[in-house]
Design a protein around this motif. Structure first.
Motif, PDB file in Angstrom:
ATOM      1  N   VAL A  55       0.821  -1.207   0.000  1.00  0.00           N
ATOM      2  CA  VAL A  55       0.000   0.000   0.000  1.00  0.00           C
ATOM      3  C   VAL A  55       0.856   1.258   0.000  1.00  0.00           C
ATOM      4  CG1 VAL A  55      -1.903  -1.129   1.204  1.00  0.00           C
ATOM      5  CG2 VAL A  55      -0.187   0.086   2.519  1.00  0.00           C
ATOM      6  N   THR A  56       0.262   2.336  -0.486  1.00  0.00           N
ATOM      7  CA  THR A  56       0.907   3.630  -0.347  1.00  0.00           C
ATOM      8  C   THR A  56       0.657   4.129   1.069  1.00  0.00           C
ATOM      9  OG1 THR A  56      -1.039   4.782  -1.164  1.00  0.00           O
ATOM     10  CG2 THR A  56       0.660   4.269  -2.776  1.00  0.00           C
ATOM     11  N   ILE A  57       1.401   5.126   1.469  1.00  0.00           N
ATOM     12  CA  ILE A  57       1.202   5.715   2.792  1.00  0.00           C
ATOM     13  C   ILE A  57      -0.103   6.486   2.710  1.00  0.00           C
ATOM     14  CG2 ILE A  57       2.149   7.338   4.457  1.00  0.00           C
ATOM     15  CD1 ILE A  57       4.932   6.525   3.222  1.00  0.00           C
ATOM     16  N   ARG A  58      -1.093   6.029   3.447  1.00  0.00           N
ATOM     17  CA  ARG A  58      -2.451   6.565   3.332  1.00  0.00           C
ATOM     18  C   ARG A  58      -2.908   7.232   4.613  1.00  0.00           C
ATOM     19  NH1 ARG A  58      -2.915   7.371  -1.669  1.00  0.00           N
ATOM     20  NH2 ARG A  58      -2.853   5.548  -2.952  1.00  0.00           N
ATOM     21  N   PRO A  59      -4.039   7.924   4.532  1.00  0.00           N
ATOM     22  CA  PRO A  59      -4.596   8.569   5.720  1.00  0.00           C
ATOM     23  C   PRO A  59      -4.936   7.554   6.812  1.00  0.00           C
ATOM     24  CG  PRO A  59      -5.880   9.093   3.746  1.00  0.00           C
ATOM     25  CD  PRO A  59      -4.824   8.132   3.344  1.00  0.00           C
ATOM     26  N   GLU A  80       5.345  -0.706   1.664  1.00  0.00           N
ATOM     27  CA  GLU A  80       4.715   0.604   1.782  1.00  0.00           C
ATOM     28  C   GLU A  80       5.576   1.604   1.021  1.00  0.00           C
ATOM     29  OE1 GLU A  80       2.374   2.778   5.350  1.00  0.00           O
ATOM     30  OE2 GLU A  80       4.394   2.108   5.819  1.00  0.00           O
ATOM     31  N   CYS A  81       4.924   2.409   0.187  1.00  0.00           N
ATOM     32  CA  CYS A  81       5.652   3.325  -0.687  1.00  0.00           C
ATOM     33  C   CYS A  81       4.715   4.453  -1.090  1.00  0.00           C
ATOM     34  CB  CYS A  81       6.125   2.541  -1.905  1.00  0.00           C
ATOM     35  SG  CYS A  81       6.852   3.505  -3.230  1.00  0.00           S
ATOM     36  N   GLU A  82       5.265   5.613  -1.406  1.00  0.00           N
ATOM     37  CA  GLU A  82       4.453   6.750  -1.859  1.00  0.00           C
ATOM     38  C   GLU A  82       3.989   6.600  -3.306  1.00  0.00           C
ATOM     39  OE1 GLU A  82       3.115   9.614  -0.725  1.00  0.00           O
ATOM     40  OE2 GLU A  82       3.699   9.142   1.306  1.00  0.00           O
ATOM     41  N   ASN A  83       4.699   5.816  -4.094  1.00  0.00           N
ATOM     42  CA  ASN A  83       4.419   5.734  -5.525  1.00  0.00           C
ATOM     43  C   ASN A  83       3.428   4.615  -5.832  1.00  0.00           C
ATOM     44  OD1 ASN A  83       4.720   4.953  -8.363  1.00  0.00           O
ATOM     45  ND2 ASN A  83       6.311   6.516  -8.386  1.00  0.00           N
ATOM     46  N   ILE A  99      -4.253  -1.645  -2.536  1.00  0.00           N
ATOM     47  CA  ILE A  99      -5.411  -0.808  -2.244  1.00  0.00           C
ATOM     48  C   ILE A  99      -5.372   0.344  -3.229  1.00  0.00           C
ATOM     49  CG2 ILE A  99      -6.588   0.605  -0.531  1.00  0.00           C
ATOM     50  CD1 ILE A  99      -5.212  -1.082   1.613  1.00  0.00           C
ATOM     51  N   VAL A 100      -6.495   0.575  -3.901  1.00  0.00           N
ATOM     52  CA  VAL A 100      -6.548   1.611  -4.924  1.00  0.00           C
ATOM     53  C   VAL A 100      -7.882   2.332  -4.827  1.00  0.00           C
ATOM     54  CG1 VAL A 100      -7.439   0.041  -6.703  1.00  0.00           C
ATOM     55  CG2 VAL A 100      -6.108   2.036  -7.384  1.00  0.00           C
ATOM     56  N   SER A 101      -7.880   3.641  -5.097  1.00  0.00           N
ATOM     57  CA  SER A 101      -9.143   4.377  -5.066  1.00  0.00           C
ATOM     58  C   SER A 101      -9.809   4.300  -6.436  1.00  0.00           C
ATOM     59  CB  SER A 101      -8.935   5.830  -4.637  1.00  0.00           C
ATOM     60  OG  SER A 101      -8.294   6.564  -5.641  1.00  0.00           O
ATOM     61  N   ALA A 102     -11.097   4.519  -6.442  1.00  0.00           N
ATOM     62  CA  ALA A 102     -11.895   4.358  -7.656  1.00  0.00           C
ATOM     63  C   ALA A 102     -11.487   5.303  -8.777  1.00  0.00           C
ATOM     64  CB  ALA A 102     -13.374   4.549  -7.328  1.00  0.00           C
TER      65      ALA A 102
END
Length: 172
Positions: A55-59, A80-83, A99-102
């Protein structure tokens, strides 16, 4: 910077900033099309968490969902990565869960290669499963005409129904 787009949670109550929230977009757990869970109608939290998580670093809201699914007091992802593009590369070439947003560009680029997973018992309308992004600028400062025009363009694009386009291009 005159403005930026980010998760607005840390800025909404701060009088030094002005925020304009964008439409919430739902996060999806996903895997590659050939993944062992890809053909399943739904998967349990235990099955999901038995695979590496990339996952990216998320809220914090999404971190809470992952912690709740894991059943542990805390959970550290395996990668875990920003990209987001790098992480989807990991997901598309391994058994890792992403994990990906729509509305993600990654989702558009991976058409037909990613499968969104339905997680048993995970409420689709849970607030933590949605983004809370917005346009953030400093209060008390006048934006340049160029910044104002760019913000208006962002708002206009946000009002379009991009979620339907994104979701029709991946298996759900």
């Amino acid at each position: 910077f005159e403005f930026f787009v980010a998760d607005t949670r840390h800025f909404e109550a701060n009088p030094d900033y002005h925020t304009h929230r964008l439409r919430p977009r739902r996060w999806h757990f996903c895997c590659r099309a050939g993944h062992p869970l890809a053909a399943r109608n739904s998967v349990s939290a235990a099955e999901l968490m038995s695979y590496p998580l990339a996952v990216t670093i998320r809220p914090p809201n999404l971190r809470k969902v992952i912690v709740d699914l894991s059943g542990r007091p805390d959970y550290q992802p395996n990668v875990e990565c920003e990209n987001g593009y790098s992480l989807m590369g990991v997901v598309l070439r391994s058994d890792a869960i992403g994990i990906v947003s729509a509305n993600s560009d990654v989702l558009h680029m991976a058409r037909g290669e990613l499968v969104c997973l339905q997680i048993e018992g995970l409420d689709e309308n849970l607030e933590e499963r949605y983004t809370r992004y917005g346009v953030v600028s400093r209060a008390g400062y006048r934006l340049s005409p160029l910044a104002q025009a760019m913000i208006e363009q962002i708002k206009e694009i946000d009002e379009r129904d991009e979620d339907a386009y994104a979701l029709e291009n991946i298996a759900v």
